[in-house]
Scaffold this active site. Sequence first.
Site, PDB file in Angstrom:
ATOM      1  N   GLN A   1       0.865  -1.294  -0.043  1.00 33.56           N
ATOM      2  CA  GLN A   1       0.124  -0.017   0.118  1.00 33.56           C
ATOM      3  C   GLN A   1       1.003   1.267   0.008  1.00 33.56           C
ATOM      4  O   GLN A   1       1.488   1.471   1.061  1.00 33.56           O
ATOM      5  CB  GLN A   1      -1.060   0.195   1.347  1.00 33.56           C
ATOM      6  CG  GLN A   1      -1.680   1.281   1.340  1.00 33.56           C
ATOM      7  CD  GLN A   1      -1.543   2.127   2.626  1.00 33.56           C
ATOM      8  OE1 GLN A   1      -0.620   1.656   3.555  1.00 33.56           O
ATOM      9  NE2 GLN A   1      -2.652   2.498   3.255  1.00 33.56           N
TER      10      GLN A   1
ATOM     11  N   TYR B   1       1.433   5.107   0.373  1.00 38.03           N
ATOM     12  CA  TYR B   1       0.808   6.464   0.593  1.00 38.03           C
ATOM     13  C   TYR B   1       1.407   7.562  -0.185  1.00 38.03           C
ATOM     14  O   TYR B   1       2.557   7.471  -0.579  1.00 38.03           O
ATOM     15  CB  TYR B   1       1.130   6.816   2.028  1.00 38.03           C
ATOM     16  CG  TYR B   1       0.108   6.660   3.107  1.00 38.03           C
ATOM     17  CD1 TYR B   1      -0.979   5.688   2.958  1.00 38.03           C
ATOM     18  CD2 TYR B   1      -0.278   7.601   4.136  1.00 38.03           C
ATOM     19  CE1 TYR B   1      -2.142   5.342   3.658  1.00 38.03           C
ATOM     20  CE2 TYR B   1      -1.040   7.263   5.082  1.00 38.03           C
ATOM     21  CZ  TYR B   1      -2.083   6.196   5.050  1.00 38.03           C
ATOM     22  OH  TYR B   1      -2.968   6.201   5.807  1.00 38.03           O
TER      23      TYR B   1
ATOM     24  N   LYS C   1      -6.985   2.229  -3.401  1.00 39.84           N
ATOM     25  CA  LYS C   1      -7.540   2.010  -2.120  1.00 39.84           C
ATOM     26  C   LYS C   1      -8.416   3.613  -1.791  1.00 39.84           C
ATOM     27  O   LYS C   1      -7.944   4.465  -1.778  1.00 39.84           O
ATOM     28  CB  LYS C   1      -6.803   1.674  -1.129  1.00 39.84           C
ATOM     29  CG  LYS C   1      -7.582   1.110   0.102  1.00 39.84           C
ATOM     30  CD  LYS C   1      -6.375   0.471   1.129  1.00 39.84           C
ATOM     31  CE  LYS C   1      -7.046  -0.209   2.348  1.00 39.84           C
ATOM     32  NZ  LYS C   1      -7.449   1.242   3.275  1.00 39.84           N
TER      33      LYS C   1
ATOM     34  N   HIS D   1     -11.546   3.988   4.779  1.00 42.54           N
ATOM     35  CA  HIS D   1     -10.519   4.030   5.694  1.00 42.54           C
ATOM     36  C   HIS D   1     -10.899   3.604   7.269  1.00 42.54           C
ATOM     37  O   HIS D   1     -10.330   4.010   8.143  1.00 42.54           O
ATOM     38  CB  HIS D   1      -9.873   5.512   5.672  1.00 42.54           C
ATOM     39  CG  HIS D   1      -8.396   5.405   5.836  1.00 42.54           C
ATOM     40  ND1 HIS D   1      -7.393   5.656   4.722  1.00 42.54           N
ATOM     41  CD2 HIS D   1      -7.336   5.543   6.836  1.00 42.54           C
ATOM     42  CE1 HIS D   1      -6.247   5.587   5.272  1.00 42.54           C
ATOM     43  NE2 HIS D   1      -6.391   5.406   6.464  1.00 42.54           N
TER      44      HIS D   1
END
Length: 410
Positions: free
Chosen positions: A146, A148, A271, A295
């Site tokens: 994932q 950021y 996502k 989230h």
Amino acid sequence: MGGGTGDDARTMKTLVDLRRRYPMVSDLEKRAKWRIPRFAYEFLQGGAGDETGLNRNRSALQAVEVVPRYGIDVTKVDTSVELFGHRYAAPIGISPIGLDGMMWPGATERFARAAQAHNIPYMVGTLACATIEQVAEWAPDVTWFQLYPMAPDDHRYSLEMAERARMAGARVLVATLDVPVRAKRPRDLRNGLVMPFRLTPKTMMRAAMAPLWLDAVRRNGMPTFANMGRFAGGTDHSATAGFVQTHIGGGFPWGEIARLRDKWPGPMMVKGVMHPADAEKALELGLDGVVVSNHGGRQFDAAPATIDVLPEIARTVGTRGTVLFDSGVVSGVDMLRALACGAHACFAGRAFMLGLAALGDRGATHMARAFIEEYGMALGQNGLLSSDEARRAPVRHPGAWTPENFQPRR
């Protein structure tokens, strides 16, 4: 060989005993609350604003009904699912959790090893407490990454981090959309949880009341944003947290997603998708699917429950991509609910972290086994033999958003 078999038998007995003593995630919550410091527990359990979004996720999932069919031979239920060319043991994965080592020191390694042992995907995050290179060594077959956003310097570090994930062997890249700005999380503010994380007199007093957590700190070290060490010029938590403060954020505009897609050779998703139009945009850019997520209720308190927007997003994607579901999953029944509403698989974060917080290093394995076993039970109870059949199960979903709900007001 005999000693190994004995160890395996003892481990199995321990896990069976744990499932008997802590059959539900709510049981783990009670135990976790006194095993880890208050600031860590509330960081894990807290949401944005007054936490209506966090609570909405659970109540909306619980409202979904799947009607069972009986008279079917369910002796050969297959819990597995294929995602991007790999067949996993079940449609459940471990979600990314930032600063996971604060809640249980050593968490990233425990998650990675449990995911590899049980053949479920681990979507390790940019802000985990071990590097992507370490995770890929611990979990070479099931590591996802994932990413950021790091907007400064024209997303230089975002692109470098993606390249590190590729070189390490991550199977899937997942870019996070739903963190354009920082969220207000009142529990953390009240507890004085600031970056860089440090043991102040207040936190030290609370940590002293959690000796098992302190022992885990002794064994694993203070939590740090390990992936940032290479960028921050140091691996200690002050240096890495300072880098996070100045570089993490800014969001991923679609133009940056397109740049990442051009550079990433394998499966890629975004996502934080909550609107069918965003799913459509992702597909137009050549992405392989979306993760429907709010989230975990930790970013925007007025967002709908993730399960309520899932069906329309799944219809929009159709057969053109993979739809994953995240936010609020705590059981095998929840997994079945999500698949019946259109997901191909689910991810869970809090439930796995509560396992570690409540049970220590064995908690991730406990949760992996529990999810797989419960999902098999849910399939069998409903006369379903596979995950493909679960996606066609009769379902009643009173809170589902309609296409009209997504239209702007005029």
